[in-house]
Design an enzyme around this catalytic site. Sequence first.
Site, PDB file in Angstrom:
ATOM      1  N   CYS A 177       8.013  49.006   3.426  1.00 32.91           N
ATOM      2  CA  CYS A 177       7.756  50.415   3.765  1.00 32.91           C
ATOM      3  C   CYS A 177       8.967  51.151   4.321  1.00 32.91           C
ATOM      4  O   CYS A 177       8.905  52.354   4.552  1.00 32.91           O
ATOM      5  CB  CYS A 177       6.591  50.511   4.763  1.00 32.91           C
ATOM      6  SG  CYS A 177       7.025  49.986   6.426  1.00 32.91           S
ATOM      7  N   TYR A 205      -7.061   1.583   6.134  1.00 32.16           N
ATOM      8  CA  TYR A 205      -6.070   0.536   5.842  1.00 32.16           C
ATOM      9  C   TYR A 205      -5.795  -0.461   6.953  1.00 32.16           C
ATOM     10  O   TYR A 205      -4.960  -1.333   6.800  1.00 32.16           O
ATOM     11  CB  TYR A 205      -4.751   1.155   5.389  1.00 32.16           C
ATOM     12  CG  TYR A 205      -4.150   2.172   6.348  1.00 32.16           C
ATOM     13  CD1 TYR A 205      -3.835   1.846   7.659  1.00 32.16           C
ATOM     14  CD2 TYR A 205      -3.863   3.467   5.913  1.00 32.16           C
ATOM     15  CE1 TYR A 205      -3.280   2.773   8.519  1.00 32.16           C
ATOM     16  CE2 TYR A 205      -3.308   4.400   6.762  1.00 32.16           C
ATOM     17  CZ  TYR A 205      -3.018   4.050   8.067  1.00 32.16           C
ATOM     18  OH  TYR A 205      -2.478   4.974   8.905  1.00 32.16           O
ATOM     19  N   GLU A 244       0.860  -1.199   0.000  1.00 33.74           N
ATOM     20  CA  GLU A 244       0.000   0.000   0.000  1.00 33.74           C
ATOM     21  C   GLU A 244       0.889   1.241   0.000  1.00 33.74           C
ATOM     22  O   GLU A 244       1.812   1.332   0.812  1.00 33.74           O
ATOM     23  CB  GLU A 244      -0.855   0.044   1.284  1.00 33.74           C
ATOM     24  CG  GLU A 244      -1.739  -1.159   1.476  1.00 33.74           C
ATOM     25  CD  GLU A 244      -2.332  -1.223   2.891  1.00 33.74           C
ATOM     26  OE1 GLU A 244      -2.107  -0.285   3.690  1.00 33.74           O
ATOM     27  OE2 GLU A 244      -2.997  -2.226   3.184  1.00 33.74           O
ATOM     28  N   CYS A 284      12.006  47.239   6.904  1.00 31.50           N
ATOM     29  CA  CYS A 284      10.960  46.525   6.175  1.00 31.50           C
ATOM     30  C   CYS A 284      11.081  46.788   4.679  1.00 31.50           C
ATOM     31  O   CYS A 284      11.099  47.953   4.267  1.00 31.50           O
ATOM     32  CB  CYS A 284       9.598  46.973   6.689  1.00 31.50           C
ATOM     33  SG  CYS A 284       8.229  46.379   5.699  1.00 31.50           S
ATOM     34  N   LYS A 289       2.460   4.539   1.006  1.00 29.78           N
ATOM     35  CA  LYS A 289       2.470   5.139   2.345  1.00 29.78           C
ATOM     36  C   LYS A 289       2.288   6.651   2.218  1.00 29.78           C
ATOM     37  O   LYS A 289       3.208   7.355   1.820  1.00 29.78           O
ATOM     38  CB  LYS A 289       3.771   4.822   3.063  1.00 29.78           C
ATOM     39  CG  LYS A 289       3.805   5.311   4.495  1.00 29.78           C
ATOM     40  CD  LYS A 289       4.998   4.736   5.236  1.00 29.78           C
ATOM     41  CE  LYS A 289       4.990   5.094   6.710  1.00 29.78           C
ATOM     42  NZ  LYS A 289       5.061   6.516   6.984  1.00 29.78           N
ATOM     43  N   ASP A 315       1.829  10.333   3.614  1.00 31.17           N
ATOM     44  CA  ASP A 315       2.261  11.031   4.798  1.00 31.17           C
ATOM     45  C   ASP A 315       1.135  11.930   5.281  1.00 31.17           C
ATOM     46  O   ASP A 315       1.005  13.065   4.872  1.00 31.17           O
ATOM     47  CB  ASP A 315       3.490  11.866   4.450  1.00 31.17           C
ATOM     48  CG  ASP A 315       4.479  11.829   5.573  1.00 31.17           C
ATOM     49  OD1 ASP A 315       4.226  11.091   6.543  1.00 31.17           O
ATOM     50  OD2 ASP A 315       5.484  12.539   5.487  1.00 31.17           O
ATOM     51  N   CYS A 355       8.108  44.177  11.066  1.00 35.54           N
ATOM     52  CA  CYS A 355       8.060  45.581  10.681  1.00 35.54           C
ATOM     53  C   CYS A 355       7.305  46.354  11.763  1.00 35.54           C
ATOM     54  O   CYS A 355       6.276  45.906  12.246  1.00 35.54           O
ATOM     55  CB  CYS A 355       7.331  45.691   9.344  1.00 35.54           C
ATOM     56  SG  CYS A 355       6.853  47.363   8.954  1.00 35.54           S
ATOM     57  N   LYS A 372      10.867   2.757   2.525  1.00 32.45           N
ATOM     58  CA  LYS A 372      10.872   4.180   2.187  1.00 32.45           C
ATOM     59  C   LYS A 372      11.600   4.437   0.873  1.00 32.45           C
ATOM     60  O   LYS A 372      12.550   3.734   0.540  1.00 32.45           O
ATOM     61  CB  LYS A 372      11.590   4.969   3.304  1.00 32.45           C
ATOM     62  CG  LYS A 372      10.886   4.953   4.651  1.00 32.45           C
ATOM     63  CD  LYS A 372       9.670   5.843   4.614  1.00 32.45           C
ATOM     64  CE  LYS A 372       9.174   6.225   5.989  1.00 32.45           C
ATOM     65  NZ  LYS A 372       9.988   7.169   6.705  1.00 32.45           N
ATOM     66  N   CYS A 406       2.608  50.680   6.669  1.00 33.72           N
ATOM     67  CA  CYS A 406       3.194  49.646   5.818  1.00 33.72           C
ATOM     68  C   CYS A 406       2.149  49.099   4.840  1.00 33.72           C
ATOM     69  O   CYS A 406       1.123  48.582   5.267  1.00 33.72           O
ATOM     70  CB  CYS A 406       3.737  48.521   6.689  1.00 33.72           C
ATOM     71  SG  CYS A 406       4.484  47.199   5.738  1.00 33.72           S
TER      72      CYS A 406
HETATM   73  S1  IVH Z   1      -0.400   0.584   8.974  1.00 36.21           S
HETATM   74  C1  IVH Z   1       0.617  -1.393  12.858  1.00 36.21           C
HETATM   75  N1  IVH Z   1      -0.718   1.413   6.519  1.00 36.21           N
HETATM   76  O1  IVH Z   1       2.574   5.334   8.665  1.00 36.21           O
HETATM   77  C2  IVH Z   1       0.254  -0.763  11.566  1.00 36.21           C
HETATM   78  N2  IVH Z   1       0.247   2.925   8.080  1.00 36.21           N
HETATM   79  O2  IVH Z   1       4.955   4.677  10.251  1.00 36.21           O
HETATM   80  C3  IVH Z   1       0.555   0.689  11.526  1.00 36.21           C
HETATM   81  N3  IVH Z   1       0.755   5.131   7.170  1.00 36.21           N
HETATM   82  O3  IVH Z   1       1.194   5.860  11.831  1.00 36.21           O
HETATM   83  C4  IVH Z   1      -0.058   1.464  10.478  1.00 36.21           C
HETATM   84  N4  IVH Z   1       0.037   4.732   5.139  1.00 36.21           N
HETATM   85  O4  IVH Z   1       0.323   7.268   9.872  1.00 36.21           O
HETATM   86  C5  IVH Z   1      -0.275   1.739   7.747  1.00 36.21           C
HETATM   87  N5  IVH Z   1      -1.091   2.013   4.315  1.00 36.21           N
HETATM   88  C6  IVH Z   1      -0.660   2.324   5.536  1.00 36.21           C
HETATM   89  C7  IVH Z   1      -0.140   3.609   5.846  1.00 36.21           C
HETATM   90  C8  IVH Z   1       0.319   3.856   7.143  1.00 36.21           C
HETATM   91  C9  IVH Z   1       0.569   5.631   5.936  1.00 36.21           C
HETATM   92  C10 IVH Z   1       1.342   5.879   8.288  1.00 36.21           C
HETATM   93  C11 IVH Z   1       0.511   5.900   9.535  1.00 36.21           C
HETATM   94  C12 IVH Z   1       1.342   5.263  10.595  1.00 36.21           C
HETATM   95  C13 IVH Z   1       2.719   5.436  10.053  1.00 36.21           C
HETATM   96  C14 IVH Z   1       3.642   4.387  10.588  1.00 36.21           C
END
Ligand code: IVH
Length: 688
Positions: free
Chosen positions: A418, A233, A122, A415, A124, A126, A433, A321, A439
């Site tokens: 102005c 998820y 899946e 500034c 990931k 942020d 400022c 990552k 200004c």
């Molecule tokens: S599973 C025990 N699935 O990543 C399972 N996390 O580093 C923990 N995150 O706190 C979470 N996409 O904020 C999971 N497909 C995904 C995710 C995901 C983003 C984030 C989530 C978690 C962090 C962990």
Amino acid sequence: MKPPATLSEAEAAAELARLAAEIIRHDRLYHTQDAPEITDADYDALIRRNREIEALFPDLVRADSPSRRVGAAVAEGFTKARHGVPMLSLDNAFGPEDFAEFCRRIRRFLGLGEERLAFVGEPKIDGLSINLLYEEGRFLRGATRGDGMEGEDVTANLKTLASLPLRLKGAAPGRIEIRGEVFVEKAAFLAFNEAEVAAGRRSFANPRNFAAGSLRQLDHRITAQRPLKLFAYAMGAATEAPAATHWEWLERLQAWGFAVNPLSERLADEHAAAAFQAGIAARRADLAYDIDGVVYKLDRLDWQARLGFVGRAPRWAIAWKFPAEQATTKLLRIEIQVGRTGALTPRAVMEPVNVGGVVVQHATLHNEDEIARKDVREGDTVVLQRAGDVIPQIVAAVPEARPADSRPYSFPVTCPACGSHAVRPEGEVVRRCTGGLICPAQAVERLRHFVARNTMDIDGLGEERILQLQAAGLLQTPADIFRLPEHAPVIAALEGWGETSAANLMRAIGARVAPPLDRFIFALGIRRIGEANAKLLARHYHALETWRERMLAARIIGSEAREELGSIQGIGPTIATELVDFFDEPRNLAALDDLSRYVTPVPVSLAEAGDSPFAGKVLVFTGSLETMTRQEAEARAEALGAKVTKSVSKKTDFVVVGADAGSKAAKAAELGVIVLSEAEWRLKAGFG
Ligand code: IVH
């Protein structure tokens, strides 16, 4: 920085203390204020350093060590919500080697031979992970991750998300926790930030902070206006297991009405992961949202259950990552933007460069300390990085590529909009400022404040009209408002006006030429001079002329006027500095004098409160009172028309002495000032 192994025990202890404090500060900026000052990579470096020193000096590990904490504690203002099962985080993999080791560990733990390990991959995102509790299929409560055990109850805010089902479709377990990620798409994030910057407000450092900041609003109507999305998820506590594999579970989530990331895929065995990783990486730049890797979860839930957790991470899942995306380019110049509140913010303007599929030309440099810390200079070749952040960061300058005539960047002290002084109060990072009244960058905000209900209360001058009159060249400073009547015919002819609305505005302006002094002072929009402080000043100085004159005199530290200002109960040194900074700017004084040609504030009379023996007198309270708090006594004295100060001088009329009074009582006796006991004060003040 010394390598940890060369530190003495004393040095190590000192550094651990410093790291603990610094990391706590960054945690607070990141988690509670959603406004980080350093990059994730710099933060990780602090954590790593802390861990390395602790490994060498185990006896020095502090009770407040960052290594003992997970994530953020619950912020004030939200109810706590305990998760049914803890919300954990994930271990990271940074390449195929790490992933292979992760798979070997699973096999070892489960005692497997040649069986295939099926995974679900899946993307990931942020964002911000949340926990959603459903009972009998109804959404009952939602919470942030918090410290993993308990988070903040943000139910009302979550209900504003279109992608959150309030009822699960079809049959559902009696009670179940569903987990997912709340996030914002890149385009929406950038558009929002741009509008915030234009409005002089703080922008968010990255989409994750945006999601967190938006969800953690005390007013859910604000959350409703933010373009938040949700992908589900994972599962938390449940009264029955609704699937046998993670893949089936994702299908079930979809059937219930959740959005599941459409790029998620079932991988028949572990060897499919590398190709999946490469495929997602290739699509990364084109995705609507930012991702920083792929999460791989073992598909069989019975195996997941057997594997369990180590520390804060499951043994059955890992986040692989992407490497941080870097590029080098030339820093052409550092530009200073002035926000609506006068904050000077530096921005790097660079030769456009492609960083991981996105063409980048600007980067924030945060503030002047950040520029100094990194020693970034105009003309430098710089390394740019996007690491899960839509907004790129300047990692460092390349010193070898630095031109011979390069000089450290010197942050402007005036500034750019102005020309007024820009000052940086002690202990603050932002330079501002001081030309608030004149200004142009701050004009709209200042004018809005100036005409607001609780200041000058001039009807018919909303933001839109201010902008319109500004564009027509009729309105820039507060004094211009009082010159508008000279342009009445022009205004009447402007789009959306007409004779009547122009005449109404002129009447509203004419009605406000003699405001109470405290409102007038408040209307000037001097930093930290809110309604209450404006009242204190008006009460103390009575008339505009006196106030103006004393403020000018107070610019000299140690002057009698400065001491007088400091002795006003409620006016601390920080406020005094802001006042003095305002009067220190000649342009402000000119604008104030310009204004006084049209406006005559009504002096505040001390005897207003009637003929109390304290009206117009200077009072000092000392020691602790028995029948009322000091604060209450001071407020009451002021209501009777008295001026309350902190220190005893020849100007003091009365000193009210409570229990265990110290030097002030002695000083009063010495100066021959009338000393009153608490009972005498009550009697004379008329409350028995
Ligand atoms: S599973 C025990 N699935 O990543 C399972 N996390 O580093 C923990 N995150 O706190 C979470 N996409 O904020 C999971 N497909 C995904 C995710 C995901 C983003 C984030 C989530 C978690 C962090 C962990």
